[in-house]
Design a protein around this motif. Structure first.
Motif, mmCIF file in Angstrom:
data_model
loop_
_atom_site.group_PDB
_atom_site.id
_atom_site.type_symbol
_atom_site.label_atom_id
_atom_site.label_comp_id
_atom_site.label_asym_id
_atom_site.label_seq_id
_atom_site.Cartn_x
_atom_site.Cartn_y
_atom_site.Cartn_z
ATOM 1 N N LEU A 18 0.825 -1.213 0.000
ATOM 2 C CA LEU A 18 0.000 0.000 0.000
ATOM 3 C C LEU A 18 0.860 1.263 0.000
ATOM 4 C CD1 LEU A 18 -2.852 -0.984 2.471
ATOM 5 C CD2 LEU A 18 -3.113 -0.389 0.053
ATOM 6 N N ARG A 19 2.018 1.203 0.665
ATOM 7 C CA ARG A 19 2.917 2.355 0.712
ATOM 8 C C ARG A 19 3.740 2.508 -0.562
ATOM 9 N NH1 ARG A 19 3.317 0.689 6.041
ATOM 10 N NH2 ARG A 19 5.240 -0.464 5.731
ATOM 11 N N ASN A 20 4.150 1.388 -1.146
ATOM 12 C CA ASN A 20 4.952 1.398 -2.368
ATOM 13 C C ASN A 20 4.293 0.426 -3.338
ATOM 14 O OD1 ASN A 20 6.822 1.285 -4.385
ATOM 15 N ND2 ASN A 20 8.465 0.418 -3.157
ATOM 16 N N PRO A 21 3.761 0.904 -4.457
ATOM 17 C CA PRO A 21 2.961 0.052 -5.334
ATOM 18 C C PRO A 21 3.717 -1.069 -6.054
ATOM 19 C CG PRO A 21 3.250 2.217 -6.296
ATOM 20 C CD PRO A 21 3.841 2.277 -4.933
ATOM 21 N N TYR A 22 5.038 -1.107 -5.952
ATOM 22 C CA TYR A 22 5.813 -2.186 -6.571
ATOM 23 C C TYR A 22 6.506 -2.980 -5.480
ATOM 24 C CZ TYR A 22 5.194 0.344 -10.920
ATOM 25 O OH TYR A 22 4.647 0.970 -12.006
ATOM 26 N N ARG A 23 6.403 -4.309 -5.551
ATOM 27 C CA ARG A 23 7.046 -5.141 -4.538
ATOM 28 C C ARG A 23 7.248 -6.543 -5.087
ATOM 29 N NH1 ARG A 23 7.617 -8.076 -0.252
ATOM 30 N NH2 ARG A 23 8.103 -7.356 1.793
ATOM 31 N N THR A 24 8.330 -7.168 -4.649
ATOM 32 C CA THR A 24 8.553 -8.579 -4.955
ATOM 33 C C THR A 24 8.209 -9.353 -3.699
ATOM 34 O OG1 THR A 24 10.307 -8.069 -6.525
ATOM 35 C CG2 THR A 24 10.248 -10.305 -5.667
ATOM 36 N N ILE A 25 7.289 -10.296 -3.841
ATOM 37 C CA ILE A 25 6.893 -11.101 -2.690
ATOM 38 C C ILE A 25 7.408 -12.521 -2.876
ATOM 39 C CG2 ILE A 25 4.899 -9.725 -2.024
ATOM 40 C CD1 ILE A 25 3.103 -11.574 -3.516
ATOM 41 N N GLU A 26 7.811 -13.120 -1.777
ATOM 42 C CA GLU A 26 8.350 -14.477 -1.808
ATOM 43 C C GLU A 26 7.282 -15.425 -1.284
ATOM 44 O OE1 GLU A 26 11.853 -16.303 0.608
ATOM 45 O OE2 GLU A 26 12.671 -15.102 -1.053
ATOM 46 N N GLY A 62 -9.134 -7.312 0.229
ATOM 47 C CA GLY A 62 -7.709 -7.458 -0.017
ATOM 48 C C GLY A 62 -7.231 -6.471 -1.057
ATOM 49 N N LEU A 63 -6.069 -6.760 -1.614
ATOM 50 C CA LEU A 63 -5.447 -5.887 -2.610
ATOM 51 C C LEU A 63 -5.453 -6.552 -3.975
ATOM 52 C CD1 LEU A 63 -2.307 -4.737 -0.583
ATOM 53 C CD2 LEU A 63 -4.573 -3.696 -0.663
ATOM 54 N N LEU A 64 -5.692 -5.763 -4.989
ATOM 55 C CA LEU A 64 -5.606 -6.233 -6.370
ATOM 56 C C LEU A 64 -4.249 -5.833 -6.917
ATOM 57 C CD1 LEU A 64 -9.134 -5.237 -7.615
ATOM 58 C CD2 LEU A 64 -8.203 -7.543 -7.585
ATOM 59 N N ALA A 65 -3.588 -6.769 -7.573
ATOM 60 C CA ALA A 65 -2.259 -6.486 -8.105
ATOM 61 C C ALA A 65 -2.092 -7.121 -9.474
ATOM 62 C CB ALA A 65 -1.188 -7.014 -7.154
ATOM 63 N N GLU A 66 -1.243 -6.488 -10.249
ATOM 64 C CA GLU A 66 -0.868 -7.014 -11.557
ATOM 65 C C GLU A 66 0.422 -7.800 -11.372
ATOM 66 O OE1 GLU A 66 0.876 -4.998 -15.565
ATOM 67 O OE2 GLU A 66 -0.843 -4.011 -14.606
ATOM 68 N N LEU A 67 0.475 -8.992 -11.933
ATOM 69 C CA LEU A 67 1.680 -9.818 -11.866
ATOM 70 C C LEU A 67 2.600 -9.399 -13.004
ATOM 71 C CD1 LEU A 67 3.234 -12.194 -10.647
ATOM 72 C CD2 LEU A 67 1.920 -13.699 -12.138
ATOM 73 N N VAL A 87 12.736 -27.266 -1.390
ATOM 74 C CA VAL A 87 11.528 -26.447 -1.333
ATOM 75 C C VAL A 87 11.531 -25.551 -2.566
ATOM 76 C CG1 VAL A 87 11.433 -24.188 -0.208
ATOM 77 C CG2 VAL A 87 10.485 -26.118 0.922
ATOM 78 N N THR A 88 10.364 -25.367 -3.182
ATOM 79 C CA THR A 88 10.241 -24.455 -4.313
ATOM 80 C C THR A 88 9.743 -23.120 -3.797
ATOM 81 O OG1 THR A 88 9.743 -26.246 -5.828
ATOM 82 C CG2 THR A 88 9.092 -24.041 -6.525
ATOM 83 N N ILE A 89 10.441 -22.079 -4.173
ATOM 84 C CA ILE A 89 10.076 -20.724 -3.772
ATOM 85 C C ILE A 89 9.768 -19.938 -5.037
ATOM 86 C CG2 ILE A 89 10.912 -18.589 -2.732
ATOM 87 C CD1 ILE A 89 12.749 -20.342 -1.007
ATOM 88 N N CYS A 90 8.713 -19.165 -4.986
ATOM 89 C CA CYS A 90 8.355 -18.309 -6.118
ATOM 90 C C CYS A 90 8.533 -16.861 -5.688
ATOM 91 C CB CYS A 90 6.908 -18.566 -6.521
ATOM 92 S SG CYS A 90 6.330 -17.477 -7.817
ATOM 93 N N ARG A 91 9.296 -16.126 -6.457
ATOM 94 C CA ARG A 91 9.453 -14.683 -6.221
ATOM 95 C C ARG A 91 8.629 -13.979 -7.297
ATOM 96 N NH1 ARG A 91 13.153 -12.610 -2.987
ATOM 97 N NH2 ARG A 91 13.629 -10.908 -4.406
ATOM 98 N N ALA A 92 7.538 -13.360 -6.864
ATOM 99 C CA ALA A 92 6.610 -12.715 -7.792
ATOM 100 C C ALA A 92 6.702 -11.198 -7.647
ATOM 101 C CB ALA A 92 5.185 -13.177 -7.516
ATOM 102 N N LYS A 93 6.985 -10.526 -8.747
ATOM 103 C CA LYS A 93 7.022 -9.063 -8.749
ATOM 104 C C LYS A 93 5.617 -8.585 -9.100
ATOM 105 C CE LYS A 93 10.572 -6.741 -10.238
ATOM 106 N NZ LYS A 93 11.575 -6.127 -11.124
ATOM 107 N N VAL A 94 5.045 -7.777 -8.217
ATOM 108 C CA VAL A 94 3.673 -7.311 -8.417
ATOM 109 C C VAL A 94 3.594 -5.788 -8.390
ATOM 110 C CG1 VAL A 94 2.656 -9.409 -7.421
ATOM 111 C CG2 VAL A 94 3.085 -7.451 -5.951
ATOM 112 N N LYS A 95 2.536 -5.289 -8.988
ATOM 113 C CA LYS A 95 2.248 -3.847 -8.986
ATOM 114 C C LYS A 95 0.825 -3.670 -8.458
ATOM 115 C CE LYS A 95 1.292 -0.020 -12.061
ATOM 116 N NZ LYS A 95 0.978 0.318 -13.438
ATOM 117 N N LEU A 96 0.684 -2.862 -7.421
ATOM 118 C CA LEU A 96 -0.629 -2.606 -6.833
ATOM 119 C C LEU A 96 -1.540 -1.934 -7.854
ATOM 120 C CD1 LEU A 96 -2.425 -2.591 -4.261
ATOM 121 C CD2 LEU A 96 -1.532 -0.294 -3.831
ATOM 122 N N VAL A 97 -2.748 -2.470 -7.970
ATOM 123 C CA VAL A 97 -3.748 -1.897 -8.872
ATOM 124 C C VAL A 97 -4.817 -1.175 -8.064
ATOM 125 C CG1 VAL A 97 -5.535 -2.459 -10.565
ATOM 126 C CG2 VAL A 97 -3.345 -3.641 -10.639
#
Length: 127
Positions: A18-26, A62-67, A87-97
């Motif tokens: 919410l503070r920064n519209p771009y984030r990579t989540i693990e 919740g929040l809507l985001a573009e992958l 373990v499989t980890i996914c790092r997804a870069k998202v942009k808050l919509v």
């Protein structure tokens, strides 16, 4: 609009987005990793929520985001900590919509999807 659900996302991640519209989540949850794969295949948006999958229903906010992009990493873990060695980890870069509220939930090919209504900030009740 229809979106793929990512559930059980930490509150601090949602706040940071919410503070920064771009984030990579693990993501480590198998359900969330599968959800990201489905979103990539179908070019769909994501619906990120703090609630666990079992609790996502009509009215969940919740929040809507573009992958924007996703990378998959295989990592080894010490056998003392788990019965599995990788373990499989996914790092997804998202942009808050925007902000959203679930209108309807359905399951398609093992992935949870939500029909989501976009909200204005004053309508949001996350807290």
């Amino acid at each position: 609009m229809e979106a793929v659900i990512l559930a059980g996302i930490a509150r601090r991640v949602l706040d940071e987005l919410l503070r920064n519209p771009y984030r990579t989540i693990e993501l480590r949850s198998a359900r969330n990793v599968m959800a990201v794969e489905a979103a990539l295949r179908e070019a769909m948006r994501l619906f990120l929520t703090y609630d666990p999958f079992e609790d996502v229903s009509t009215g969940t906010e919740g929040l809507l985001a573009e992958l924007m992009e996703a990378k998959y990493l295989e990592t080894r873990i010490p056998w003392e900590e788990s019965d599995e060695r990788e373990v499989t980890i996914c790092r997804a870069k998202v942009k808050l919509v925007g902000l959203g509220r679930v209108v309807k939930v359905e399951r398609r090919k093992g992935v949870m999807l939500a029909r989501v209504r976009e909200l204005f900030p004053h309508e949001m009740d996350i807290g």
